[in-house]
Design a protein around this motif. Structure first.
Motif, PDB file in Angstrom:
ATOM      1  N   ASP A 170       0.863  -1.176   0.000  1.00 57.31           N
ATOM      2  CA  ASP A 170       0.000   0.000   0.000  1.00 57.31           C
ATOM      3  C   ASP A 170       0.902   1.230   0.000  1.00 57.31           C
ATOM      4  O   ASP A 170       1.627   1.475   0.970  1.00 57.31           O
ATOM      5  CB  ASP A 170      -0.882  -0.028   1.251  1.00 57.31           C
ATOM      6  N   MET A 171       0.883   2.008  -1.072  1.00 62.29           N
ATOM      7  CA  MET A 171       1.781   3.149  -1.199  1.00 62.29           C
ATOM      8  C   MET A 171       1.498   4.241  -0.165  1.00 62.29           C
ATOM      9  O   MET A 171       2.337   5.115   0.063  1.00 62.29           O
ATOM     10  CB  MET A 171       1.717   3.709  -2.617  1.00 62.29           C
ATOM     11  N   ARG A 172       0.335   4.192   0.475  1.00 64.70           N
ATOM     12  CA  ARG A 172       0.070   5.129   1.561  1.00 64.70           C
ATOM     13  C   ARG A 172       0.966   4.861   2.773  1.00 64.70           C
ATOM     14  O   ARG A 172       1.112   5.718   3.654  1.00 64.70           O
ATOM     15  CB  ARG A 172      -1.400   5.034   1.973  1.00 64.70           C
ATOM     16  N   SER A 173       1.558   3.648   2.820  1.00 59.96           N
ATOM     17  CA  SER A 173       2.391   3.289   3.965  1.00 59.96           C
ATOM     18  C   SER A 173       3.562   4.252   4.154  1.00 59.96           C
ATOM     19  O   SER A 173       3.965   4.526   5.294  1.00 59.96           O
ATOM     20  CB  SER A 173       2.955   1.876   3.792  1.00 59.96           C
ATOM     21  N   PHE A 174       4.108   4.770   3.069  1.00 63.38           N
ATOM     22  CA  PHE A 174       5.338   5.556   3.189  1.00 63.38           C
ATOM     23  C   PHE A 174       5.103   6.889   3.894  1.00 63.38           C
ATOM     24  O   PHE A 174       5.802   7.203   4.866  1.00 63.38           O
ATOM     25  CB  PHE A 174       6.005   5.685   1.822  1.00 63.38           C
ATOM     26  N   PRO A 175       4.119   7.684   3.488  1.00 64.18           N
ATOM     27  CA  PRO A 175       3.862   8.892   4.280  1.00 64.18           C
ATOM     28  C   PRO A 175       3.324   8.595   5.676  1.00 64.18           C
ATOM     29  O   PRO A 175       3.611   9.340   6.626  1.00 64.18           O
ATOM     30  CB  PRO A 175       2.844   9.668   3.435  1.00 64.18           C
ATOM     31  N   LEU A 176       2.576   7.501   5.828  1.00 63.43           N
ATOM     32  CA  LEU A 176       2.074   7.162   7.158  1.00 63.43           C
ATOM     33  C   LEU A 176       3.202   6.765   8.100  1.00 63.43           C
ATOM     34  O   LEU A 176       3.249   7.208   9.257  1.00 63.43           O
ATOM     35  CB  LEU A 176       1.044   6.033   7.055  1.00 63.43           C
ATOM     36  N   LEU A 177       4.119   5.934   7.630  1.00 63.92           N
ATOM     37  CA  LEU A 177       5.252   5.546   8.469  1.00 63.92           C
ATOM     38  C   LEU A 177       6.160   6.733   8.768  1.00 63.92           C
ATOM     39  O   LEU A 177       6.739   6.838   9.853  1.00 63.92           O
ATOM     40  CB  LEU A 177       6.051   4.433   7.787  1.00 63.92           C
ATOM     41  N   ALA A 178       6.277   7.653   7.812  1.00 62.91           N
ATOM     42  CA  ALA A 178       7.130   8.828   8.021  1.00 62.91           C
ATOM     43  C   ALA A 178       6.636   9.684   9.183  1.00 62.91           C
ATOM     44  O   ALA A 178       7.424  10.409   9.814  1.00 62.91           O
ATOM     45  CB  ALA A 178       7.194   9.656   6.741  1.00 62.91           C
ATOM     46  N   GLN A 179       5.333   9.597   9.489  1.00 66.81           N
ATOM     47  CA  GLN A 179       4.781  10.371  10.598  1.00 66.81           C
ATOM     48  C   GLN A 179       5.387   9.972  11.942  1.00 66.81           C
ATOM     49  O   GLN A 179       5.298  10.726  12.911  1.00 66.81           O
ATOM     50  CB  GLN A 179       3.263  10.207  10.643  1.00 66.81           C
ATOM     51  N   HIS A 180       6.015   8.804  12.004  1.00 63.82           N
ATOM     52  CA  HIS A 180       6.634   8.363  13.259  1.00 63.82           C
ATOM     53  C   HIS A 180       7.979   9.028  13.500  1.00 63.82           C
ATOM     54  O   HIS A 180       8.594   8.829  14.551  1.00 63.82           O
ATOM     55  CB  HIS A 180       6.796   6.840  13.260  1.00 63.82           C
ATOM     56  N   GLY A 181       8.462   9.783  12.503  1.00 60.58           N
ATOM     57  CA  GLY A 181       9.662  10.576  12.711  1.00 60.58           C
ATOM     58  C   GLY A 181      10.975   9.897  12.410  1.00 60.58           C
ATOM     59  O   GLY A 181      12.026  10.376  12.852  1.00 60.58           O
ATOM     60  N   HIS A 182      10.933   8.791  11.649  1.00 62.00           N
ATOM     61  CA  HIS A 182      12.157   8.064  11.323  1.00 62.00           C
ATOM     62  C   HIS A 182      12.151   7.683   9.848  1.00 62.00           C
ATOM     63  O   HIS A 182      11.081   7.559   9.240  1.00 62.00           O
ATOM     64  CB  HIS A 182      12.277   6.810  12.193  1.00 62.00           C
ATOM     65  N   PRO A 183      13.346   7.498   9.247  1.00 61.24           N
ATOM     66  CA  PRO A 183      13.411   7.165   7.817  1.00 61.24           C
ATOM     67  C   PRO A 183      12.617   5.909   7.479  1.00 61.24           C
ATOM     68  O   PRO A 183      12.511   4.981   8.288  1.00 61.24           O
ATOM     69  CB  PRO A 183      14.912   6.945   7.585  1.00 61.24           C
ATOM     70  N   VAL A 184      12.075   5.909   6.258  1.00 62.72           N
ATOM     71  CA  VAL A 184      11.259   4.799   5.782  1.00 62.72           C
ATOM     72  C   VAL A 184      11.911   4.200   4.543  1.00 62.72           C
ATOM     73  O   VAL A 184      12.237   4.913   3.586  1.00 62.72           O
ATOM     74  CB  VAL A 184       9.828   5.261   5.437  1.00 62.72           C
ATOM     75  N   ILE A 185      12.102   2.903   4.568  1.00 60.96           N
ATOM     76  CA  ILE A 185      12.777   2.158   3.503  1.00 60.96           C
ATOM     77  C   ILE A 185      11.782   1.180   2.894  1.00 60.96           C
ATOM     78  O   ILE A 185      10.922   0.641   3.600  1.00 60.96           O
ATOM     79  CB  ILE A 185      14.002   1.408   4.090  1.00 60.96           C
ATOM     80  N   PHE A 186      11.931   0.927   1.608  1.00 60.76           N
ATOM     81  CA  PHE A 186      11.082  -0.061   0.953  1.00 60.76           C
ATOM     82  C   PHE A 186      11.892  -1.297   0.624  1.00 60.76           C
ATOM     83  O   PHE A 186      12.895  -1.225  -0.086  1.00 60.76           O
ATOM     84  CB  PHE A 186      10.482   0.516  -0.327  1.00 60.76           C
ATOM     85  N   ASP A 187      11.452  -2.440   1.121  1.00 53.13           N
ATOM     86  CA  ASP A 187      12.070  -3.728   0.806  1.00 53.13           C
ATOM     87  C   ASP A 187      11.461  -4.236  -0.499  1.00 53.13           C
ATOM     88  O   ASP A 187      10.427  -4.898  -0.510  1.00 53.13           O
ATOM     89  CB  ASP A 187      11.829  -4.713   1.944  1.00 53.13           C
ATOM     90  N   ALA A 188      12.130  -3.902  -1.602  1.00 51.31           N
ATOM     91  CA  ALA A 188      11.552  -4.142  -2.926  1.00 51.31           C
ATOM     92  C   ALA A 188      11.556  -5.608  -3.327  1.00 51.31           C
ATOM     93  O   ALA A 188      10.739  -6.019  -4.157  1.00 51.31           O
ATOM     94  CB  ALA A 188      12.322  -3.330  -3.974  1.00 51.31           C
ATOM     95  N   THR A 189      12.445  -6.406  -2.762  1.00 49.15           N
ATOM     96  CA  THR A 189      12.516  -7.801  -3.180  1.00 49.15           C
ATOM     97  C   THR A 189      11.660  -8.715  -2.305  1.00 49.15           C
ATOM     98  O   THR A 189      11.011  -9.627  -2.818  1.00 49.15           O
ATOM     99  CB  THR A 189      13.974  -8.286  -3.237  1.00 49.15           C
ATOM    100  N   HIS A 190      11.608  -8.493  -1.006  1.00 48.17           N
ATOM    101  CA  HIS A 190      10.713  -9.317  -0.191  1.00 48.17           C
ATOM    102  C   HIS A 190       9.255  -8.973  -0.436  1.00 48.17           C
ATOM    103  O   HIS A 190       8.362  -9.790  -0.186  1.00 48.17           O
ATOM    104  CB  HIS A 190      11.049  -9.171   1.292  1.00 48.17           C
ATOM    105  N   ALA A 191       8.989  -7.763  -0.926  1.00 50.44           N
ATOM    106  CA  ALA A 191       7.602  -7.378  -1.204  1.00 50.44           C
ATOM    107  C   ALA A 191       7.000  -8.161  -2.353  1.00 50.44           C
ATOM    108  O   ALA A 191       5.776  -8.225  -2.486  1.00 50.44           O
ATOM    109  CB  ALA A 191       7.529  -5.883  -1.495  1.00 50.44           C
ATOM    110  N   VAL A 192       7.848  -8.760  -3.196  1.00 52.91           N
ATOM    111  CA  VAL A 192       7.326  -9.555  -4.316  1.00 52.91           C
ATOM    112  C   VAL A 192       7.419 -11.054  -4.022  1.00 52.91           C
ATOM    113  O   VAL A 192       7.202 -11.887  -4.896  1.00 52.91           O
ATOM    114  CB  VAL A 192       8.043  -9.217  -5.639  1.00 52.91           C
ATOM    115  N   GLN A 193       7.720 -11.385  -2.782  1.00 51.77           N
ATOM    116  CA  GLN A 193       7.772 -12.786  -2.369  1.00 51.77           C
ATOM    117  C   GLN A 193       6.362 -13.378  -2.351  1.00 51.77           C
ATOM    118  O   GLN A 193       5.383 -12.691  -2.071  1.00 51.77           O
ATOM    119  CB  GLN A 193       8.388 -12.862  -0.966  1.00 51.77           C
ATOM    120  N   LEU A 194       6.284 -14.665  -2.671  1.00 55.30           N
ATOM    121  CA  LEU A 194       5.047 -15.428  -2.526  1.00 55.30           C
ATOM    122  C   LEU A 194       5.303 -16.447  -1.418  1.00 55.30           C
ATOM    123  O   LEU A 194       5.826 -17.534  -1.664  1.00 55.30           O
ATOM    124  CB  LEU A 194       4.678 -16.121  -3.839  1.00 55.30           C
TER     125      LEU A 194
END
Length: 265
Positions: A170-194
């Motif tokens: 959910d692309m809304r996760s990035f601005p939502l997680l940023a509200q916690h005041g710490h850098p937000v990283i996207f795990d691009a390879t585990h996100a496509v895991q089945l």
């Protein structure tokens, strides 16, 4: 602080450390990528133990001491900060002797004792959001780390369970997680895991890594986590979702273009 808002954070390396040849091959390419793109902040990653394999028959990796020796080699000879994941509190002090970043796996992100042990090291703590958590719930995970004295906290999004054996980002996760005041990283390879879809092991859809990585940066992610291997089909874990090493430089260049555009540069 290891995080630098003026540079794109790239956490990259093989899923399992496997052996020196694989680590050197990946580190060599990452070194050339870093030299070509000074705006990159590269951290080398690799796991010494794949403790949550789907099946008991799945290879688990090098083990603690051999894995840390490989990470220390990469750190000394290639000049990268290094990251690995921990699964038990007893592992944390030893890992912190070598690694600049201690990572909490997604499945363990609510384990209070593990979070507090990582926080107490004074190292950067990268905590992956559990596949079962909303972005809002991560405030409590971050709170445990803060209360435990963590000096620097990174949050990594790796997708959310969607039905059986599938994840969705959910692309809304990035601005939502940023509200916690710490850098937000996207795990691009585990996100496509089945998860568990490979007959006693996980499968994956690496063809979706580039579009999801680009989208995450467009949505405000501060960094990317990308697993890569010279020959993913021969890797001992997560081969179907790892990026072939030869394709990594082009992917990084594409992602940097998006990152620059979002920041107006």
């Amino acid at each position: 602080m290891l995080f630098d808002a003026q540079r794109l954070l790239l956490i990259a390396g093989p899923c399992s450390l496997e052996n020196e040849a694989v680590c050197r091959a990946v580190a060599g390419v990452l070194g050339r990528v870093r030299q070509a793109h000074p705006e990159l902040n590269v951290v080398f990653k690799g796991s010494f133990d794949k403790a949550n394999r789907t099946s008991l028959a799945g290879p688990r990796g090098t083990g603690l001491e051999a894995g840390l020796a490989l990470l220390d080699l990469i750190r000394r000879e290639y000049g990268f900060p290094v990251l690995t994941d921990v699964h038990e509190s007893v592992q944390v002090p030893r890992v912190a002797e070598v690694c600049e970043v201690v990572q909490i796996p997604a499945f363990l992100c609510r384990q209070t004792d593990l979070l507090l042990a990582a926080a107490a090291t004074g190292r950067v703590v990268n905590v992956k959001k559990g596949q079962f958590l909303s972005p809002a719930e991560m405030v409590h995970v971050v709170g445990k780390l803060r209360d435990g004295g963590a000096r620097e906290i990174w949050q990594t999004e790796r997708g959310t369970t969607f039905g059986y054996q599938n994840l969705v980002v959910d692309m809304r996760s990035f601005p939502l997680l940023a509200q916690h005041g710490h850098p937000v990283i996207f795990d691009a390879t585990h996100a496509v895991q089945l998860p568990g879809a490979g007959g006693g092991k996980s499968s994956g859809q690496r063809e979706f890594v580039p579009p999801l990585a680009r989208a995450a940066l467009a949505a405000g992610a501060d960094g990317l986590f990308v697993e890569t291997h010279p020959e993913p089909e021969r890797a001992i874990s997560d081969g179907p979702n790892m990026i072939p090493l030869a394709e990594l430089p082009a992917l990084v260049a594409q992602c940097l273009a998006i990152w620059r555009a979002v920041r107006g540069g």
